[in-house]
Write a protein that holds these residues in place. Structure first.
Motif, PDB file in Angstrom:
ATOM      1  N   LYS A 131       0.701  -1.084  -0.054  1.00  0.00           N
ATOM      2  CA  LYS A 131       0.039  -0.088   0.058  1.00  0.00           C
ATOM      3  C   LYS A 131       0.916   1.263  -0.010  1.00  0.00           C
ATOM      4  CE  LYS A 131      -0.608   0.062   5.050  1.00  0.00           C
ATOM      5  NZ  LYS A 131      -1.682   0.384   5.869  1.00  0.00           N
ATOM      6  N   ALA A 140      -4.832   3.636   5.292  1.00  0.00           N
ATOM      7  CA  ALA A 140      -5.573   2.402   5.553  1.00  0.00           C
ATOM      8  C   ALA A 140      -4.800   0.972   6.194  1.00  0.00           C
ATOM      9  CB  ALA A 140      -6.374   1.856   4.259  1.00  0.00           C
ATOM     10  N   SER A 141      -5.555   0.210   6.864  1.00  0.00           N
ATOM     11  CA  SER A 141      -4.823  -0.938   7.389  1.00  0.00           C
ATOM     12  C   SER A 141      -4.489  -1.914   6.385  1.00  0.00           C
ATOM     13  CB  SER A 141      -5.857  -1.432   8.473  1.00  0.00           C
ATOM     14  OG  SER A 141      -6.964  -1.839   7.966  1.00  0.00           O
ATOM     15  N   THR A 142      -5.329  -2.105   5.246  1.00  0.00           N
ATOM     16  CA  THR A 142      -5.224  -3.038   4.072  1.00  0.00           C
ATOM     17  C   THR A 142      -5.283  -2.545   2.934  1.00  0.00           C
ATOM     18  OG1 THR A 142      -7.303  -3.803   4.331  1.00  0.00           O
ATOM     19  CG2 THR A 142      -5.590  -5.006   6.036  1.00  0.00           C
ATOM     20  N   ASP A 164      -7.269  -3.952   0.767  1.00  0.00           N
ATOM     21  CA  ASP A 164      -8.782  -3.839   0.459  1.00  0.00           C
ATOM     22  C   ASP A 164      -9.486  -2.909   1.225  1.00  0.00           C
ATOM     23  OD1 ASP A 164      -8.320  -6.107  -0.954  1.00  0.00           O
ATOM     24  OD2 ASP A 164      -8.620  -7.747   0.381  1.00  0.00           O
ATOM     25  N   TYR A 165      -9.286  -2.369   2.575  1.00  0.00           N
ATOM     26  CA  TYR A 165      -9.772  -1.452   3.155  1.00  0.00           C
ATOM     27  C   TYR A 165      -9.491  -0.328   2.238  1.00  0.00           C
ATOM     28  CZ  TYR A 165     -11.637   1.179   6.959  1.00  0.00           C
ATOM     29  OH  TYR A 165     -12.234   2.016   7.949  1.00  0.00           O
ATOM     30  N   ALA A 166      -8.328   0.264   1.688  1.00  0.00           N
ATOM     31  CA  ALA A 166      -8.081   1.424   1.121  1.00  0.00           C
ATOM     32  C   ALA A 166      -9.111   1.417  -0.265  1.00  0.00           C
ATOM     33  CB  ALA A 166      -6.641   1.418   0.787  1.00  0.00           C
ATOM     34  N   GLY A 215     -11.642   0.071  -0.850  1.00  0.00           N
ATOM     35  CA  GLY A 215     -13.166   0.305  -0.333  1.00  0.00           C
ATOM     36  C   GLY A 215     -13.382   1.727   0.122  1.00  0.00           C
ATOM     37  N   MET A 216     -12.405   2.309   0.729  1.00  0.00           N
ATOM     38  CA  MET A 216     -12.609   3.493   1.167  1.00  0.00           C
ATOM     39  C   MET A 216     -12.705   4.614   0.227  1.00  0.00           C
ATOM     40  SD  MET A 216     -10.219   3.797   4.562  1.00  0.00           S
ATOM     41  CE  MET A 216     -10.299   5.625   4.743  1.00  0.00           C
ATOM     42  N   GLY A 226     -19.897   2.453  -2.455  1.00  0.00           N
ATOM     43  CA  GLY A 226     -19.451   1.831  -1.204  1.00  0.00           C
ATOM     44  C   GLY A 226     -20.642   0.788  -0.760  1.00  0.00           C
TER      45      GLY A 226
END
Length: 154
Positions: A13, A60-62, A64-66, A68-69, A77
């Motif tokens: 990331k 973002a922590s991952t 996929d999370y990034a 998604g954000m 979303g």
């Protein structure tokens, strides 16, 4: 730029963050948008939006999370572009967003030229505005950090 991303952390990331900034800067340079945008208000909005979107990768922590954000930022979303949470954030932080937009755009220069404010008066006005912003920021942090139950653990 990839190395700049990896300097922030050893994860894909962070590398993607660096690559995104490289793509933005290279595109601006290749198309000549950088010089064009510095003279127009749209350049300020573009810079704020680009940095906000790309910085999601580093925060973002991952991955996929990034993604998604970023999708949620543009209404993909699953919850639509606007919901009750967005309304709550606008009510709570809307003044901050408005202040950020005013500060990011060349409003001071525009007002100075239109109202014919002398340079030394404008410097004093800018200083007062910065002092007010500092006071508001400190007040917000202090008020947001208060927790009446903090001593129940002792």
């Amino acid at each position: 730029w990839s190395l700049t991303g990896l300097w922030h952390g050893a994860d894909w990331k962070f590398a993607l963050w660096g690559v995104c900034f490289f793509v933005l800067l290279a595109t601006e340079k290749y198309l000549g948008l950088g010089k064009w945008m510095t003279k127009r208000w749209i350049g300020h909005i573009y810079a704020m939006a680009a940095v906000t979107v790309v910085t999601v990768f580093i925060r973002a922590s991952t991955m996929d999370y990034a993604l998604g954000m970023i999708g949620a930022m543009f209404g993909f979303g699953g919850g639509g572009f606007w919901d009750d949470t967005a309304t709550m954030y606008v009510r709570e932080y809307g003044w901050y967003v408005l202040a950020a937009l005013i500060v990011a755009l060349p409003v001071g220069n525009f007002l100075q030229s239109k109202l014919r404010i002398p340079d030394n008066a404008m410097q004093i006005l800018r200083g007062l505005c910065l002092a007010a912003a500092l006071f508001a920021s400190i007040t917000s942090v202090v008020m947001g950090g208060y927790n009446p139950f903090i001593y129940f653990n002792f």
